[in-house]
Design a protein around this motif. Sequence first.
Motif, short mmCIF file in Angstrom:
data_model
loop_
_atom_site.label_atom_id
_atom_site.label_comp_id
_atom_site.label_asym_id
_atom_site.label_seq_id
_atom_site.Cartn_x
_atom_site.Cartn_y
_atom_site.Cartn_z
N ASP A 174 9.56 43.62 8.21
CA ASP A 174 8.54 43.46 9.26
C ASP A 174 7.17 43.26 8.60
N ARG A 176 4.38 43.72 9.67
CA ARG A 176 3.46 44.81 10.02
C ARG A 176 3.61 46.00 9.07
N VAL A 177 4.83 46.14 8.51
CA VAL A 177 5.04 47.22 7.54
C VAL A 177 4.24 46.92 6.27
N GLU A 179 1.48 45.13 6.27
CA GLU A 179 0.09 45.39 6.66
C GLU A 179 -0.21 46.88 6.62
N ALA A 180 0.75 47.69 7.07
CA ALA A 180 0.56 49.15 7.06
C ALA A 180 0.31 49.63 5.64
N ALA A 181 1.05 49.08 4.68
CA ALA A 181 0.86 49.47 3.28
C ALA A 181 -0.55 49.10 2.82
N GLN A 182 -1.01 47.90 3.18
CA GLN A 182 -2.36 47.48 2.79
C GLN A 182 -3.40 48.35 3.46
N ASP A 183 -3.12 48.70 4.72
CA ASP A 183 -4.04 49.57 5.45
C ASP A 183 -4.15 50.93 4.78
N LEU A 184 -3.04 51.37 4.16
CA LEU A 184 -3.01 52.67 3.48
C LEU A 184 -3.35 52.51 2.00
N TYR A 185 -4.29 51.65 1.71
CA TYR A 185 -4.94 51.52 0.39
C TYR A 185 -4.08 50.88 -0.69
N ALA A 186 -2.94 50.26 -0.32
CA ALA A 186 -2.13 49.59 -1.35
C ALA A 186 -2.70 48.20 -1.58
N VAL A 195 6.89 48.49 -1.10
CA VAL A 195 7.45 48.25 0.22
C VAL A 195 8.39 47.04 0.25
#
Lengths: 283, 382
Positions: A174, A176-177, A179-186, A195
Amino acid sequence: MKRLAPYLLILPGGLWLAIFLVVPMVFMASVSTQEGDVVNGFVQTFNFSVYGDALVQYRTQFLRSAGYGLVATVVSIALAYPMAYWIAFKGGPRKSTYLLLVLLPFFVSFVLRTVSWKFLLADDGMLLSPLKSIGLVPGDFHVLQTTAAVIGGLVYNYLPFMILPIYVALERVDPRVVEAAQDLYAARREAFTKVVLPLSLPGVFAGVLMTFVPMTADYVNAGILGGPENTMIGNIIQTEYLVNNDYPTAAALSFTLMAAMLVGIFAYAKALGTENVLEAAAR
Amino acid sequence: MTDIQAGTEAAAAAASTSAQVPAIELDGVVKEYVAHGEVVQAVKGVTLTITEGEFFSLLGPSGCGKTTTMRMIAGFEDPSRGTVRLHGQDVTDVPPNKRDVNMVFQSYALFPHMNVWENVAFGLRRKKIGEAEIKRRVGEMLEIVALTGREKRRPREMSGGQQQRVALARALVNKPRALLLDEPLGALDLKLRQAMQIELKRIQREVGITFVYVTHDQSEALTMSDRIAVMNDGLVEQLASPREIYESPSTAFVAGFIGTSNLLSGTVDRIVSGSAVLRLGQEGRVLVAGDGFQVADPVAVTVRPEKITISTEEPTGDLSVVPGIVSEVVYLGLYNSYAVSLADGAEVTVFQQNALDSTSTAERGDAVWLSWQPRHSYAIGS
């Protein structure tokens, strides 16, 4: 009747496998321990020493096959992963076109494709003779009858079987998963290693299973592109069976190969099983 | 020191020297896409300021640009024009991993290959926080969202509500300067959604972090928000407190989108100190506050169904009064809903509470008078 329905569904396939896989296997197992020759016939003597003898005699070819299979598998992953990644994430609306291009070689016979490599890469073939005439490569340079040619042929012929499962695994990730990693500073790199890569490993795992086994047992590539120094166990089995008519040795070699691969695959699955890999990747 | 830490500390320093620094500022933000060779504006120029610690909602129908606006705050979309500032710092060109805001995604976007603990610890690990500190903070956070004891579960082994709380914990554990929530309750059923609304509000008070909440559900926005920006067609139609947005919608769109509203149109009959008297048909008169009216101007006003009283006698006093015929009565338990046709063909919805002393028992076909306090109707700009 209703309760029997599920069994009826597996009946045709089950019968097919029973008749064309299990029966020949039992037959071959029996042949492997027989003694005799093709003129006077073979007699069952439960001669298990043939297994040890065959293994000792063809140890080199066994190890070579495993080595070729391993190298070809690693090269296949290195080539297939970026391709599958690109199709899955950057392919846009043309994804299915690219997949079709990957599968296109399948529309030409396996043997024919390998033979055409032989023409292309021959010492005085289309590729090498112009290079030799302008002096880019030395006159005695050759590609055929080398380890590289055999491994190259193996990779070429089995690459789609590596690309497809990796593609399927990546396609299911997905966005969005990520994106979630990038959002969490990755950073992009970390988002990939933490991921995308772990989530696509089941695809790599399947690709390895689908390519390593047939590549290790292959005899077409070594037969056409390789020389006497590149003989694989598949070629030996073929020669023992069709040329020497030594059926027990051929059967014993086949079973030894099968057993070795089953052990290898189970060890691989246990060590690198999906769960273990994912646990490690989550750190 | 990483850029994130540098940013956080600079912002923290800025916040401590001046409490006036807003958490988030959007300045003339535009987002354009090219689709089928045509330029489409998803966001057409949004300027707004979100203060520290505020529960701020972006409310609007799907396609209004609210999600795009939020994604520009998070850094997933680059604005075509305009500036995004977080705590006074221009972050317009800063990638999402270097912005000190975290997001709760619509479908949670939990990492399927990690258990609850690892999901929550992900951001802290990327920030290279010490293992002991991670342990403490993740444990604390899981307690806040009531997931202690479920650390080893995988997302797929959890219910929607639990996944929702993991997503919340995963974002909040990083102590972001602002939390962005993209329709986070959309996938939950009604009961759970209502419970989570209260839960979210409690958590927000507890952690004291700015929440930016994207939703198309007006009741959700009204329940939780300190302020709401109602968006339509890429623009903010109204930015105000929930009460103000409900009681005095500034545009016809807001009036129609938030709750049920009646839109009546009349012409200015005469002007009396700071308000106008509108004429609706032969006998209707509506009082509306405001300056700048001119006699004979056409004016549209809104009035909420629950503000209207229905009666069979013509009411007296300083009320807005309009006659009509009852065309439908629907019994809804808590209240009755009446549809009343006016002389000009317009239909007005009226809610009458089902009180014991309810005297208005109008039937279908009855000629009735509708009346309401002048302060309950507002002139609407088009």
